[in-house]
Design an enzyme around this catalytic site. Sequence first.
Site, PDB file in Angstrom:
ATOM      1  N   HIS A  99       0.879  -1.179   0.000  1.00  0.00           N
ATOM      2  CA  HIS A  99       0.000   0.000   0.000  1.00  0.00           C
ATOM      3  C   HIS A  99       0.913   1.224   0.000  1.00  0.00           C
ATOM      4  O   HIS A  99       2.032   1.154   0.524  1.00  0.00           O
ATOM      5  CB  HIS A  99      -0.818   0.108   1.287  1.00  0.00           C
ATOM      6  CG  HIS A  99      -1.733  -1.029   1.588  1.00  0.00           C
ATOM      7  ND1 HIS A  99      -1.322  -2.165   2.230  1.00  0.00           N
ATOM      8  CD2 HIS A  99      -3.065  -1.170   1.392  1.00  0.00           C
ATOM      9  CE1 HIS A  99      -2.349  -2.971   2.398  1.00  0.00           C
ATOM     10  NE2 HIS A  99      -3.424  -2.408   1.901  1.00  0.00           N
ATOM     11  N   ASP A 102       2.459   1.926   3.336  1.00  0.00           N
ATOM     12  CA  ASP A 102       3.419   0.948   3.866  1.00  0.00           C
ATOM     13  C   ASP A 102       4.851   1.388   3.579  1.00  0.00           C
ATOM     14  O   ASP A 102       5.752   1.150   4.381  1.00  0.00           O
ATOM     15  CB  ASP A 102       3.269  -0.439   3.211  1.00  0.00           C
ATOM     16  CG  ASP A 102       1.873  -0.984   3.312  1.00  0.00           C
ATOM     17  OD1 ASP A 102       1.164  -0.625   4.256  1.00  0.00           O
ATOM     18  OD2 ASP A 102       1.489  -1.784   2.424  1.00  0.00           O
ATOM     19  N   ASP A 294      -4.804 -13.613  -2.576  1.00  0.00           N
ATOM     20  CA  ASP A 294      -4.140 -13.290  -1.315  1.00  0.00           C
ATOM     21  C   ASP A 294      -4.107 -14.575  -0.504  1.00  0.00           C
ATOM     22  O   ASP A 294      -5.127 -15.034   0.031  1.00  0.00           O
ATOM     23  CB  ASP A 294      -4.855 -12.157  -0.576  1.00  0.00           C
ATOM     24  CG  ASP A 294      -4.302 -10.794  -0.995  1.00  0.00           C
ATOM     25  OD1 ASP A 294      -3.436 -10.753  -1.894  1.00  0.00           O
ATOM     26  OD2 ASP A 294      -4.729  -9.778  -0.419  1.00  0.00           O
TER      27      ASP A 294
HETATM   28  C1  XLS Z   1      -7.531  -6.379   4.447  1.00  0.00           C
HETATM   29  C2  XLS Z   1      -7.084  -6.608   3.084  1.00  0.00           C
HETATM   30  C3  XLS Z   1      -5.980  -5.690   2.570  1.00  0.00           C
HETATM   31  C4  XLS Z   1      -5.895  -5.750   1.084  1.00  0.00           C
HETATM   32  C5  XLS Z   1      -5.126  -4.631   0.459  1.00  0.00           C
HETATM   33  O1  XLS Z   1      -8.249  -7.176   5.021  1.00  0.00           O
HETATM   34  O2  XLS Z   1      -6.746  -7.959   2.978  1.00  0.00           O
HETATM   35  O3  XLS Z   1      -4.768  -5.990   3.169  1.00  0.00           O
HETATM   36  O4  XLS Z   1      -5.346  -6.951   0.620  1.00  0.00           O
HETATM   37  O5  XLS Z   1      -5.616  -3.403   0.825  1.00  0.00           O
HETATM   38 CA    CA Z   2      -5.932  -9.014   1.230  1.00  0.00          CA
END
Ligand code: XLS
Ligand code: CA
Length: 439
Positions: A99, A102, A294
């Site tokens: 992000h 970050d 993810d």
């Molecule tokens: C939060 C999300 C975040 C996204 C990116 O729960 O997983 O980390 O992956 O903003």
């Molecule tokens: Ca995520």
Amino acid sequence: MAYFNNIEKINYEGPNSNKDMAFKFYNPDEKINGQRMEDILKFGVAYWHTFTEDLSDPFGAGTAQRPWDKFSGMDLAKARVEAAFEFYDKLGVPYFCFHDVDIAPEGDSLKETYKNLDEIVAMIKDYQKTSDVKLLWNTANNFSHPRFVHGAASSNSADVFAYAAAKVKKGLEIGKELGGESYVFWGGREGYETLLNTDMKLEMDNLGRFFHMAKDYAREIGFDAQFLIEPKPKEPTSHQYDFDVASGYAFLQNYGLEKDFKFNIEANHATLAGHTFEHELHYARIHDMLGSVDANQGHPLLGWDTDEFPTDIYSTTLAMYEILKNGGLGKGGLNFDAKVRRGSFKADDLFHAHIAGMDSFAVGLKLAQKLLDDGVIEDLISARYDSFTHGIGKEIVEGTTDFKKLEAHALGLGDINLESGSLEKIKAKINQYMLTMYK
Ligand code: XLS
Ligand code: CA
Ligand code: CA
């Protein structure tokens, strides 16, 4: 300066290795169906969990002990970049994700935030010249700062909408600068708490407008990343507008965005939505909307987003099954949106956690490929739907029948013959594959 002095490069040593800091199953050069493991899995490290997370929770302070703790401000941001590239290199991971907040601290004004970002982005770009590590995706954090308390693109404040747009505009420019393959939108505050103060229609329309403007700007600057929406049902808001893939897909279609976006599917968000991880992947895949993943897992006893490193091999196998059926992830990858537990506060734990996740997905990949090669699941499914390949079933599928003909068919039926769904048989078979694969 080195940050992980006691860690050497992590190598593949095979399933019988006794070394903790080694891969037992992830062998980047091993060919799976003609393709290198590394190129199929496309692992990424999440900057926020690995370099900025302090492991605090609502009941206690951060516990993380990091070699960059002594720095602050922009020095801290720079130390994290140095540490990050050392980490990627030692772990042998091909991608990273971040992000905006970050990588660089927010300044007192948007201008100052941009300045901080520019400095760090230039530094990352320099590191990329001597490293093979690539940007999988970046995103704008439009949820942490108090200005986003009522949402970002779905805020009741047009000024906040504009601020969020500016951050995404900058994010797209950064993505282009660093060669990002995808660009993610997770709507952390894009949802609502109560209808008693909410104009849902306006908020959703505005969200649609926001995505159109983002896409138009990316095209204008020649940034051809895959755009990704990341569904999550709740947390932080009680009603997120992109609840799951199905509702997210309906949203995209409703606003004419389905050709320009795909989904970034997070395992823990799937389970929060009351689905399995593979359900979300499958739903996206069959609509050609599976973009990226993810890779994490939730805790079965906790009803929130625990973001654990993925270690459940059953789940990684079924996930890889969907990814292989999808023909891979294209411009996406497997980003470890996962954090070590609060008790795993040593820097070494960051390596152990990624090794566990990478090995778990490597096993899942091999197993999924074997299940596909042997038609274990596919054969069962096609046999199960055989009635739609001939006779009245074929007519249904081909659209050559109607209710009158179907009624005539039903009236002519004797006892209907149904077969078993064979669930236990198939589960036993998968266990057999799992337990004999490395023999
Ligand atoms: C939060 C999300 C975040 C996204 C990116 O729960 O997983 O980390 O992956 O903003
Ligand atoms: Ca995520
Ligand atoms: Ca999450």
